[in-house]
Structures are given as C-alpha cells and as structure tokens.
Design a protein around this motif. Structure first.
Motif, PDB file in Angstrom:
ATOM      1  N   ASP A 112       0.836  -1.210   0.000  1.00 23.44           N
ATOM      2  CA  ASP A 112       0.000   0.000   0.000  1.00 23.44           C
ATOM      3  C   ASP A 112       0.867   1.255   0.000  1.00 23.44           C
ATOM      4  OD1 ASP A 112      -2.198  -1.654   0.079  1.00 23.44           O
ATOM      5  OD2 ASP A 112      -2.540  -1.412   2.239  1.00 23.44           O
ATOM      6  N   GLY A 113       1.964   1.224   0.766  1.00 19.86           N
ATOM      7  CA  GLY A 113       2.867   2.370   0.784  1.00 19.86           C
ATOM      8  C   GLY A 113       3.517   2.604  -0.564  1.00 19.86           C
ATOM      9  N   LEU A 114       3.940   1.520  -1.213  1.00 15.91           N
ATOM     10  CA  LEU A 114       4.554   1.631  -2.532  1.00 15.91           C
ATOM     11  C   LEU A 114       3.584   2.260  -3.520  1.00 15.91           C
ATOM     12  CD1 LEU A 114       6.751   0.900  -4.664  1.00 15.91           C
ATOM     13  CD2 LEU A 114       5.695  -1.370  -4.801  1.00 15.91           C
ATOM     14  N   GLU A 115       2.352   1.802  -3.523  1.00 15.57           N
ATOM     15  CA  GLU A 115       1.354   2.333  -4.451  1.00 15.57           C
ATOM     16  C   GLU A 115       1.094   3.810  -4.202  1.00 15.57           C
ATOM     17  OE1 GLU A 115      -2.273   0.197  -6.631  1.00 15.57           O
ATOM     18  OE2 GLU A 115      -2.466   0.257  -4.460  1.00 15.57           O
ATOM     19  N   LEU A 116       1.043   4.200  -2.936  1.00 11.17           N
ATOM     20  CA  LEU A 116       0.810   5.601  -2.585  1.00 11.17           C
ATOM     21  C   LEU A 116       1.964   6.486  -3.057  1.00 11.17           C
ATOM     22  CD1 LEU A 116      -1.002   7.650  -1.086  1.00 11.17           C
ATOM     23  CD2 LEU A 116       0.294   7.120   0.997  1.00 11.17           C
ATOM     24  N   ILE A 117       3.184   6.038  -2.837  1.00 13.41           N
ATOM     25  CA  ILE A 117       4.349   6.830  -3.251  1.00 13.41           C
ATOM     26  C   ILE A 117       4.376   7.011  -4.757  1.00 13.41           C
ATOM     27  CG2 ILE A 117       6.877   6.936  -3.288  1.00 13.41           C
ATOM     28  CD1 ILE A 117       6.817   5.253  -0.688  1.00 13.41           C
ATOM     29  N   LEU A 118       4.083   5.958  -5.503  1.00 12.13           N
ATOM     30  CA  LEU A 118       4.109   6.040  -6.970  1.00 12.13           C
ATOM     31  C   LEU A 118       3.161   7.106  -7.494  1.00 12.13           C
ATOM     32  CD1 LEU A 118       4.247   2.240  -7.862  1.00 12.13           C
ATOM     33  CD2 LEU A 118       6.068   3.922  -8.190  1.00 12.13           C
ATOM     34  N   ASP A 119       2.091   7.371  -6.761  1.00 12.90           N
ATOM     35  CA  ASP A 119       1.121   8.378  -7.187  1.00 12.90           C
ATOM     36  C   ASP A 119       1.469   9.778  -6.702  1.00 12.90           C
ATOM     37  OD1 ASP A 119      -0.428   6.550  -8.584  1.00 12.90           O
ATOM     38  OD2 ASP A 119      -1.665   6.061  -6.837  1.00 12.90           O
ATOM     39  N   HIS A 120       2.587   9.931  -5.961  1.00 15.99           N
ATOM     40  CA  HIS A 120       2.949  11.252  -5.426  1.00 15.99           C
ATOM     41  C   HIS A 120       4.382  11.661  -5.761  1.00 15.99           C
ATOM     42  CE1 HIS A 120      -0.686  10.572  -2.984  1.00 15.99           C
ATOM     43  NE2 HIS A 120      -0.715  11.875  -2.845  1.00 15.99           N
ATOM     44  N   PHE A 121       5.005  10.979  -6.695  1.00 14.54           N
ATOM     45  CA  PHE A 121       6.374  11.348  -7.052  1.00 14.54           C
ATOM     46  C   PHE A 121       6.455  12.723  -7.717  1.00 14.54           C
ATOM     47  CE2 PHE A 121       8.278   6.882  -6.885  1.00 14.54           C
ATOM     48  CZ  PHE A 121       9.139   7.207  -5.853  1.00 14.54           C
ATOM     49  N   ASP A 122       5.340  13.249  -8.199  1.00 16.61           N
ATOM     50  CA  ASP A 122       5.360  14.578  -8.809  1.00 16.61           C
ATOM     51  C   ASP A 122       5.271  15.683  -7.756  1.00 16.61           C
ATOM     52  OD1 ASP A 122       2.802  13.863  -8.116  1.00 16.61           O
ATOM     53  OD2 ASP A 122       1.844  14.766  -9.864  1.00 16.61           O
ATOM     54  N   GLU A 123       5.193  15.312  -6.472  1.00 15.39           N
ATOM     55  CA  GLU A 123       5.198  16.267  -5.368  1.00 15.39           C
ATOM     56  C   GLU A 123       6.431  15.973  -4.509  1.00 15.39           C
ATOM     57  OE1 GLU A 123       1.302  16.404  -3.342  1.00 15.39           O
ATOM     58  OE2 GLU A 123       0.690  14.943  -4.868  1.00 15.39           O
ATOM     59  N   PRO A 124       7.555  16.649  -4.749  1.00 15.63           N
ATOM     60  CA  PRO A 124       8.815  16.273  -4.087  1.00 15.63           C
ATOM     61  C   PRO A 124       8.745  16.205  -2.564  1.00 15.63           C
ATOM     62  CG  PRO A 124       9.231  17.825  -5.860  1.00 15.63           C
ATOM     63  CD  PRO A 124       7.753  17.748  -5.717  1.00 15.63           C
ATOM     64  N   LEU A 125       8.102  17.184  -1.933  1.00 18.15           N
ATOM     65  CA  LEU A 125       8.042  17.173  -0.474  1.00 18.15           C
ATOM     66  C   LEU A 125       7.228  15.987   0.028  1.00 18.15           C
ATOM     67  CD1 LEU A 125       8.705  18.449   2.226  1.00 18.15           C
ATOM     68  CD2 LEU A 125       6.720  19.964   1.953  1.00 18.15           C
ATOM     69  N   ARG A 126       6.086  15.766  -0.581  1.00 14.16           N
ATOM     70  CA  ARG A 126       5.242  14.631  -0.191  1.00 14.16           C
ATOM     71  C   ARG A 126       5.950  13.308  -0.499  1.00 14.16           C
ATOM     72  NH1 ARG A 126       1.817  12.294   3.079  1.00 14.16           N
ATOM     73  NH2 ARG A 126      -0.084  11.437   2.182  1.00 14.16           N
ATOM     74  N   ALA A 127       6.640  13.238  -1.629  1.00 17.42           N
ATOM     75  CA  ALA A 127       7.370  12.022  -1.992  1.00 17.42           C
ATOM     76  C   ALA A 127       8.465  11.719  -0.975  1.00 17.42           C
ATOM     77  CB  ALA A 127       7.967  12.160  -3.386  1.00 17.42           C
ATOM     78  N   GLY A 128       9.222  12.742  -0.583  1.00 19.07           N
ATOM     79  CA  GLY A 128      10.269  12.540   0.418  1.00 19.07           C
ATOM     80  C   GLY A 128       9.708  12.043   1.731  1.00 19.07           C
ATOM     81  N   GLU A 129       8.610  12.643   2.161  1.00 20.73           N
ATOM     82  CA  GLU A 129       7.950  12.221   3.396  1.00 20.73           C
ATOM     83  C   GLU A 129       7.512  10.758   3.321  1.00 20.73           C
ATOM     84  OE1 GLU A 129       3.567  12.827   5.331  1.00 20.73           O
ATOM     85  OE2 GLU A 129       4.509  14.620   4.477  1.00 20.73           O
ATOM     86  N   LEU A 130       6.882  10.391   2.206  1.00 18.98           N
ATOM     87  CA  LEU A 130       6.355   9.031   2.064  1.00 18.98           C
ATOM     88  C   LEU A 130       7.475   7.998   1.959  1.00 18.98           C
ATOM     89  CD1 LEU A 130       3.374   9.720  -0.363  1.00 18.98           C
ATOM     90  CD2 LEU A 130       3.227   9.089   2.053  1.00 18.98           C
ATOM     91  N   VAL A 131       8.557   8.333   1.277  1.00 22.90           N
ATOM     92  CA  VAL A 131       9.682   7.405   1.182  1.00 22.90           C
ATOM     93  C   VAL A 131      10.282   7.174   2.575  1.00 22.90           C
ATOM     94  CG1 VAL A 131      12.035   7.079   0.305  1.00 22.90           C
ATOM     95  CG2 VAL A 131      10.223   7.876  -1.229  1.00 22.90           C
ATOM     96  N   LEU A 132      10.371   8.224   3.373  1.00 22.50           N
ATOM     97  CA  LEU A 132      10.918   8.073   4.722  1.00 22.50           C
ATOM     98  C   LEU A 132       9.988   7.232   5.601  1.00 22.50           C
ATOM     99  CD1 LEU A 132      12.402  11.623   5.124  1.00 22.50           C
ATOM    100  CD2 LEU A 132      13.661   9.483   5.378  1.00 22.50           C
ATOM    101  N   ARG A 133       8.694   7.432   5.473  1.00 22.70           N
ATOM    102  CA  ARG A 133       7.759   6.574   6.199  1.00 22.70           C
ATOM    103  C   ARG A 133       7.919   5.116   5.742  1.00 22.70           C
ATOM    104  NH1 ARG A 133       4.083   9.670   9.071  1.00 22.70           N
ATOM    105  NH2 ARG A 133       3.601  11.757   8.258  1.00 22.70           N
ATOM    106  N   PHE A 134       8.159   4.939   4.451  1.00 20.39           N
ATOM    107  CA  PHE A 134       8.357   3.601   3.897  1.00 20.39           C
ATOM    108  C   PHE A 134       9.616   2.961   4.484  1.00 20.39           C
ATOM    109  CE2 PHE A 134       9.634   0.496   0.706  1.00 20.39           C
ATOM    110  CZ  PHE A 134       8.427  -0.069   0.307  1.00 20.39           C
ATOM    111  N   GLU A 135      10.705   3.721   4.570  1.00 16.23           N
ATOM    112  CA  GLU A 135      11.939   3.185   5.144  1.00 16.23           C
ATOM    113  C   GLU A 135      11.735   2.792   6.608  1.00 16.23           C
ATOM    114  OE1 GLU A 135      15.553   4.921   2.455  1.00 16.23           O
ATOM    115  OE2 GLU A 135      15.200   5.889   4.395  1.00 16.23           O
TER     116      GLU A 135
END
Length: 242
Positions: A112-135
């Motif tokens: 679910d996290g992977l799918e969410l991140i893939l849909d937000h890579f065009d928002e750098p701040l949100r993408a960074g936040e989500l990748v860190l939550r994923f890690e």
C-alpha cells in the motif's frame, strides 16, 4: 498452481532470447518472480516497466518453482516516472528496499505504501515524506522498528525531538540536551502520521533511517547503501530548493 493478482512491476532481467524474468510486488503474496514469455516484445516491453500496475497471472506445476507470468496492463506510470529524477531514483530505491525482504512473504502495508508513493512522485516534499515513512516501515517489518511513542529516559510523550542511536527510541528535548551532539534528530512527521513534513526535515529523516538501515541491515548483511538512495536524496534536495 495458479493465482491472479494486481501487481506492481519492480524490475526485470533477460531470460533467453525473447523472455524476461519479471519481479513484481503483490499485496497478498509479497515480492514474486516469474518468467514472462515474449517479455522483450514490442507489445510487452512498455508494460513491464518499473512502477507499472499489471494484472499478473502466475502458473507453475509446483509452488516452489519459478513459474511463469501472464500480464495485462492496468496502470502504466513508467513514462511519467522516467521524466522525473526524483521518481526515477525513487522507484529504484523502493525496489531495493523490498529486496531486503524474503521473496513471497506478504507485506500488505508495504504494498500500500509503494502504491501511494508512486502516485505522489510529482510532489517532491510529499514524496520525500512518504519514502521516509516507507523506510521506517521496512525497518519495522524486518524487526528493527523505531520506538518513537515516548521518551526513553522520562516516558514523556511530548517535545520528542531526538532519537537515541543506541536504542532507537525517542528522547525528549530536556532529557537529550546533555547529549544533543550524539543524538539523531527526530522529524515530527515520523512520530505523528497526521503531521506533514517540512522541507528542512527531509534531510534529517534520511539521516535517521539511513543510520538504522546501515546498523541493522546493510552492515550485518555485508552490503552497502543502494546507489539510488543518495541519488534520490540529491534529487529531492534540488527539487525542494527549486
């Protein structure tokens, strides 16, 4: 043996003259490999790109065999992802993190996290936040989750701004003050899911999760930080600065 499920393509490698071995992430069957016959054809090459959603049908005579995939496109994101350095390095890093987990182990939270991140890579701040939550979630799934609910020294639940590099537990401002130079900064958004990241917190977040990934995962396994990780951090820094 046969199953059919929505899957996200993580990567592929050549197999023979015309086929590929596809690596996908599914919600209930985890990271899974299978041969795609004719996977290098003009029809299937655009489908089997990292980040794309496909309907994957896996077949094998025995469950322990590699098996074969038949795939149908569901959502083709790859062309859009390849236009962005953040997305390009990001999908490579996410795939590298998922390879830390045993093949075929279900990890629905990470799917679910992977799918969410893939849909937000065009928002750098949100993408960074989500990748860190994923890690942070990957660390937890591997058994090395951070304890950020209360202060390790005082049990307080407020003003938590540090993480102890020894215990991986949160530390309050007051309790950590004498050792602040040794502490890792704790971005507020990693402690509270309702909080959104600030640009200045992204670098601190990568420092925090990177420390514990190195300590608990990469070093014990004799591996190094994936090259895509510093590349993603640099791409995020450039995008956020812009």
């Amino acid at each position: 043996m046969e199953w059919r499920e929505r899957a996200i393509v993580l990567g592929l490698r050549r197999h023979g003259e015309t086929s590929v071995i596809a690596e996908v992430m599914t919600r209930s069957r985890g990271r899974h490999l299978g041969i795609v016959r004719g996977g290098r054809s003009r029809k299937l090459q655009p489908v089997l790109q990292p980040g794309n959603d496909v309907e994957a049908t896996w077949r094998a005579r025995l469950d322990e065999q590699l098996g074969t995939f038949a795939v149908e496109p569901l959502e083709l994101r790859a062309a859009r992802l390849m236009e962005s350095p953040v997305a390009l390095h990001g999908i490579q890093l996410l795939a590298a993190h998922l390879r830390l987990l045993p093949e075929r182990d279900p990890h629905p939270r990470l799917f679910d996290g992977l799918e969410l991140i893939l849909d937000h890579f065009d928002e750098p701040l949100r993408a960074g936040e989500l990748v860190l939550r994923f890690e942070a979630a990957v660390l937890e799934e591997l058994g090395f989750g951070l304890d950020l609910a209360s202060c390790a020294a005082t049990r307080r639940t407020d003003d938590l701004i540090y993480v102890s590099p020894k215990s991986g537990r949160a530390v309050s401002r007051e309790a950590g003050e004498p050792w602040r130079d040794r502490m890792l900064p704790l971005p507020a958004f990693l402690r509270d899911p309702a909080v959104r990241a600030e640009p200045a917190e992204i670098a601190d977040g990568f420092r925090l999760t990177g420390y514990f990934l190195a300590r608990h995962v990469w070093m014990p396994r004799g591996t190094e930080e994936p090259a895509s990780r510093p590349a993603l951090i640099a791409a995020l820094a450039q995008a956020l600065a812009g």
